[in-house]
Design a protein around this motif. Structure first.
Motif, PDB file in Angstrom:
ATOM      1  N   TYR A  34      -8.608  -2.007   7.443  1.00  0.00           N
ATOM      2  CA  TYR A  34      -8.434  -2.488   6.077  1.00  0.00           C
ATOM      3  C   TYR A  34      -9.689  -2.227   5.250  1.00  0.00           C
ATOM      4  O   TYR A  34     -10.811  -2.265   5.772  1.00  0.00           O
ATOM      5  CB  TYR A  34      -8.143  -3.994   6.076  1.00  0.00           C
ATOM      6  CG  TYR A  34      -7.021  -4.399   6.999  1.00  0.00           C
ATOM      7  CD1 TYR A  34      -5.688  -4.184   6.649  1.00  0.00           C
ATOM      8  CD2 TYR A  34      -7.296  -4.992   8.230  1.00  0.00           C
ATOM      9  CE1 TYR A  34      -4.664  -4.548   7.503  1.00  0.00           C
ATOM     10  CE2 TYR A  34      -6.276  -5.358   9.088  1.00  0.00           C
ATOM     11  CZ  TYR A  34      -4.960  -5.136   8.726  1.00  0.00           C
ATOM     12  OH  TYR A  34      -3.949  -5.497   9.574  1.00  0.00           O
ATOM     13  N   ASN A  35      -9.480  -1.982   3.970  1.00  0.00           N
ATOM     14  CA  ASN A  35     -10.585  -1.941   3.013  1.00  0.00           C
ATOM     15  C   ASN A  35     -10.548  -3.240   2.229  1.00  0.00           C
ATOM     16  O   ASN A  35      -9.596  -3.496   1.490  1.00  0.00           O
ATOM     17  CB  ASN A  35     -10.448  -0.750   2.061  1.00  0.00           C
ATOM     18  CG  ASN A  35     -10.553   0.581   2.779  1.00  0.00           C
ATOM     19  OD1 ASN A  35     -10.974   0.638   3.923  1.00  0.00           O
ATOM     20  ND2 ASN A  35     -10.176   1.648   2.104  1.00  0.00           N
ATOM     21  N   ARG A  84     -15.587  -1.522  -2.379  1.00  0.00           N
ATOM     22  CA  ARG A  84     -14.297  -0.917  -2.037  1.00  0.00           C
ATOM     23  C   ARG A  84     -14.372   0.053  -0.863  1.00  0.00           C
ATOM     24  O   ARG A  84     -13.399   0.714  -0.534  1.00  0.00           O
ATOM     25  CB  ARG A  84     -13.740  -0.219  -3.269  1.00  0.00           C
ATOM     26  CG  ARG A  84     -12.304   0.204  -3.125  1.00  0.00           C
ATOM     27  CD  ARG A  84     -11.704   0.652  -4.427  1.00  0.00           C
ATOM     28  NE  ARG A  84     -10.299   0.983  -4.223  1.00  0.00           N
ATOM     29  CZ  ARG A  84      -9.371   0.847  -5.143  1.00  0.00           C
ATOM     30  NH1 ARG A  84      -9.696   0.382  -6.329  1.00  0.00           N
ATOM     31  NH2 ARG A  84      -8.128   1.172  -4.886  1.00  0.00           N
ATOM     32  N   ARG A 114     -17.823  -0.749  -7.281  1.00  0.00           N
ATOM     33  CA  ARG A 114     -17.221   0.295  -6.439  1.00  0.00           C
ATOM     34  C   ARG A 114     -17.699   0.185  -4.997  1.00  0.00           C
ATOM     35  O   ARG A 114     -16.977   0.537  -4.062  1.00  0.00           O
ATOM     36  CB  ARG A 114     -17.539   1.683  -7.009  1.00  0.00           C
ATOM     37  CG  ARG A 114     -16.736   2.041  -8.262  1.00  0.00           C
ATOM     38  CD  ARG A 114     -16.857   3.521  -8.584  1.00  0.00           C
ATOM     39  NE  ARG A 114     -18.215   3.882  -8.952  1.00  0.00           N
ATOM     40  CZ  ARG A 114     -18.698   3.816 -10.198  1.00  0.00           C
ATOM     41  NH1 ARG A 114     -17.924   3.382 -11.186  1.00  0.00           N
ATOM     42  NH2 ARG A 114     -19.932   4.172 -10.454  1.00  0.00           N
ATOM     43  N   PHE A 143      -8.000  -3.886  -0.829  1.00  0.00           N
ATOM     44  CA  PHE A 143      -7.869  -2.623  -1.550  1.00  0.00           C
ATOM     45  C   PHE A 143      -6.911  -1.709  -0.790  1.00  0.00           C
ATOM     46  O   PHE A 143      -6.958  -1.597   0.428  1.00  0.00           O
ATOM     47  CB  PHE A 143      -9.226  -1.923  -1.664  1.00  0.00           C
ATOM     48  CG  PHE A 143     -10.276  -2.720  -2.371  1.00  0.00           C
ATOM     49  CD1 PHE A 143     -10.328  -2.765  -3.758  1.00  0.00           C
ATOM     50  CD2 PHE A 143     -11.216  -3.446  -1.654  1.00  0.00           C
ATOM     51  CE1 PHE A 143     -11.296  -3.508  -4.415  1.00  0.00           C
ATOM     52  CE2 PHE A 143     -12.196  -4.184  -2.301  1.00  0.00           C
ATOM     53  CZ  PHE A 143     -12.233  -4.218  -3.682  1.00  0.00           C
ATOM     54  N   SER A 144      -6.021  -1.058  -1.534  1.00  0.00           N
ATOM     55  CA  SER A 144      -5.137  -0.057  -0.935  1.00  0.00           C
ATOM     56  C   SER A 144      -5.019   1.099  -1.913  1.00  0.00           C
ATOM     57  O   SER A 144      -5.529   1.047  -3.031  1.00  0.00           O
ATOM     58  CB  SER A 144      -3.752  -0.653  -0.648  1.00  0.00           C
ATOM     59  OG  SER A 144      -3.061  -0.907  -1.861  1.00  0.00           O
ATOM     60  N   ASP A 145      -4.324   2.152  -1.479  1.00  0.00           N
ATOM     61  CA  ASP A 145      -4.143   3.303  -2.369  1.00  0.00           C
ATOM     62  C   ASP A 145      -3.279   2.939  -3.565  1.00  0.00           C
ATOM     63  O   ASP A 145      -3.421   3.519  -4.644  1.00  0.00           O
ATOM     64  CB  ASP A 145      -3.493   4.461  -1.601  1.00  0.00           C
ATOM     65  CG  ASP A 145      -4.409   5.025  -0.520  1.00  0.00           C
ATOM     66  OD1 ASP A 145      -5.634   4.856  -0.645  1.00  0.00           O
ATOM     67  OD2 ASP A 145      -3.885   5.618   0.451  1.00  0.00           O
ATOM     68  N   GLN A 146      -2.354   1.979  -3.380  1.00  0.00           N
ATOM     69  CA  GLN A 146      -1.424   1.627  -4.444  1.00  0.00           C
ATOM     70  C   GLN A 146      -2.057   0.685  -5.481  1.00  0.00           C
ATOM     71  O   GLN A 146      -1.927   0.900  -6.676  1.00  0.00           O
ATOM     72  CB  GLN A 146      -0.166   0.967  -3.857  1.00  0.00           C
ATOM     73  CG  GLN A 146       0.758   1.919  -3.130  1.00  0.00           C
ATOM     74  CD  GLN A 146       0.218   2.311  -1.759  1.00  0.00           C
ATOM     75  OE1 GLN A 146      -0.423   1.503  -1.090  1.00  0.00           O
ATOM     76  NE2 GLN A 146       0.454   3.545  -1.365  1.00  0.00           N
ATOM     77  N   ASN A 147      -2.725  -0.361  -5.020  1.00  0.00           N
ATOM     78  CA  ASN A 147      -3.288  -1.317  -5.965  1.00  0.00           C
ATOM     79  C   ASN A 147      -4.332  -2.180  -5.271  1.00  0.00           C
ATOM     80  O   ASN A 147      -4.652  -1.986  -4.098  1.00  0.00           O
ATOM     81  CB  ASN A 147      -2.184  -2.190  -6.589  1.00  0.00           C
ATOM     82  CG  ASN A 147      -1.399  -2.959  -5.539  1.00  0.00           C
ATOM     83  OD1 ASN A 147      -1.927  -3.376  -4.512  1.00  0.00           O
ATOM     84  ND2 ASN A 147      -0.102  -3.138  -5.790  1.00  0.00           N
TER      85      ASN A 147
END
Length: 410
Positions: free
Chosen positions: A272-273, A350, A347, A394-398
């Motif tokens: 996970y991020n 993330r 940033r 954090f994910s690629d989608q939102n």
């Protein structure tokens, strides 16, 4: 499956597609210690409704029901009423009852759907006053999707199912926009709850409808669906104060999604991020050394399996000392990073794995607002406890907020 759909139609009393006033205003909010600016730049089509003013202070605790049989099966529930609590769901409700033991409630509202109704019964326990069934608290109406396993939804509805996952605020099915309808209904729920007698209120409902209520209270539109987590039996608490003018903040968020189980489930492999924000505001008149020892010991236990990548801290001396001691206990080498809320620092939260930030309330409030991509104007207040955890995924989608001010470890 026809029986499931027919049962759904009977229970949800569906009418024709609903039309909405798309010029809704965001909630006004009032006086507080740490304002979290949440004036969304969302489109008018998804704007939240202004909540009713209260004549006196009200504290409202929202709870999602425990795990249901359809949660376990991976079946789309929506507002159908064909699932009940699993044994795990019963246990979750019992733990939540213990978490709220000794807490006074003047009144309780619940969704009439069985999984929420039973959860409310367990939590309410032997309190004298009655629980009130509120139909508006039912789960999101998902029409033809209801009763399908998720794989069946993908196979049968293809593009529509993809739209539900990728862009739920604009997802349409059977002539309805379910998430937009839900946001409208979430505002209606607040009207019933805030107009009721009593200062302390318990509300037991569902994942999506609770999300809509949280977002309405924060002044956020339907594009924030799935970005404000509501886990099984998680607690979210708001305080509403009488409106005192445009410049005041009358809504206080005390916690978001405090769950029976710890929100951290281990991240040593950096699957996970996430950013873990830990409040380091030193309470007034508290002994700094004693408070530091208490916070460090409680955090070390829960962070041991998390696989911390780096530790940041704001410029406050107490934050720096906490970062040093936690880094030593967890053997984290990268810990002397000073966070100043610049875009570059934001940033840095993330990156891969789990990044920890120890900071005072105002810095954490800024990070949450930044993660939600909202700024300026109207806001709410965050009330954070020393050592309280706020988790951003954090994910690629939102980007989603898993919890705010989680304190069960303290």
């Amino acid at each position: 499956m026809a029986a499931v759909v027919n049962d759904f139609r009977a229970r949800t009393r569906c009418g024709p597609p609903t039309s909405f006033d798309l010029r809704s205003t965001v909630v006004r909010t009032g006086p507080a210690r740490v304002p979290l600016n949440l004036d969304s730049t969302c489109s008018a089509a998804s704007a939240s409704k202004r909540l009713p003013d209260v004549g006196s202070t009200k504290r409202v605790t929202l709870v999602r029901h425990g795990q249901s049989t359809w949660n376990k099966e991976g079946r789309i529930q929506g507002s159908s009423d064909l699932s009940v609590l699993t044994q795990k769901g019963e246990s979750q409700a019992e733990i939540t009852r213990e978490m709220l033991q000794g807490k006074h409630f003047d009144i309780g509202f619940r969704s009439p759907l069985a999984r929420a109704s039973r959860t409310a019964e367990v939590i309410w326990d032997s309190r004298d006053s009655k629980l009130i069934d509120l139909w508006e608290l039912r789960e999101i109406d998902l029409y033809s999707f209801q009763g399908l396993l998720k794989e069946e939804g993908k196979a049968k509805y293809g593009d529509k199912y993809a739209a539900w996952k990728a862009d739920p605020a604009n997802f349409e099915i059977d002539g309805h926009f379910p998430v937009r309808e839900l946001w409208e209904r979430g505002a209606e729920c607040w009207k019933s709850i805030l107009d009721a007698d009593g200062q302390d209120v318990l509300v037991v409902a569902h994942n999506a409808v609770n999300q809509s209520m949280v977002a309405n209270a924060l002044g956020l539109g339907s594009e924030y669906f799935r970005r404000l987590s509501q886990s099984n039996c998680g607690l979210t608490t708001f305080v509403f104060n009488p409106y005192q003018g445009e410049e005041a903040h009358s809504v206080i968020l005390e916690r978001l999604n405090q769950t029976p189980a710890l929100p951290l489930k281990g991240n040593a492999d950096m699957t996970y991020n996430r950013a873990l924000l830990i409040c380091s505001s030193l309470p007034k008149d508290e002994d700094e050394a004693e408070e530091r020892t208490k916070v460090v010991e409680s955090l070390a236990k829960v962070l041991m399996e998390e696989g911390i990548k780096s530790i940041w801290h704001d410029s406050a001396a107490f934050s720096s000392s906490l970062a040093y001691e936690i880094a030593n206990l967890l053997k984290v080498k990268d810990f002397d990073n000073v966070f100043d809320s610049t875009d570059a620092n934001m940033r840095s939260l993330r990156g891969a794995g789990t990044t920890v930030l120890l900071a005072e309330e105002s810095v954490i409030a800024s990070c949450v607002a930044h993660a939600l991509q909202v700024d300026g104007g109207l806001g709410v207040t965050l009330t954070l406890s020393t050592g309280g955890m706020t988790l951003i995924d954090f994910s690629d989608q939102n980007v989603s907020i898993a919890c705010i001010n989680y304190t069960a470890h303290l």
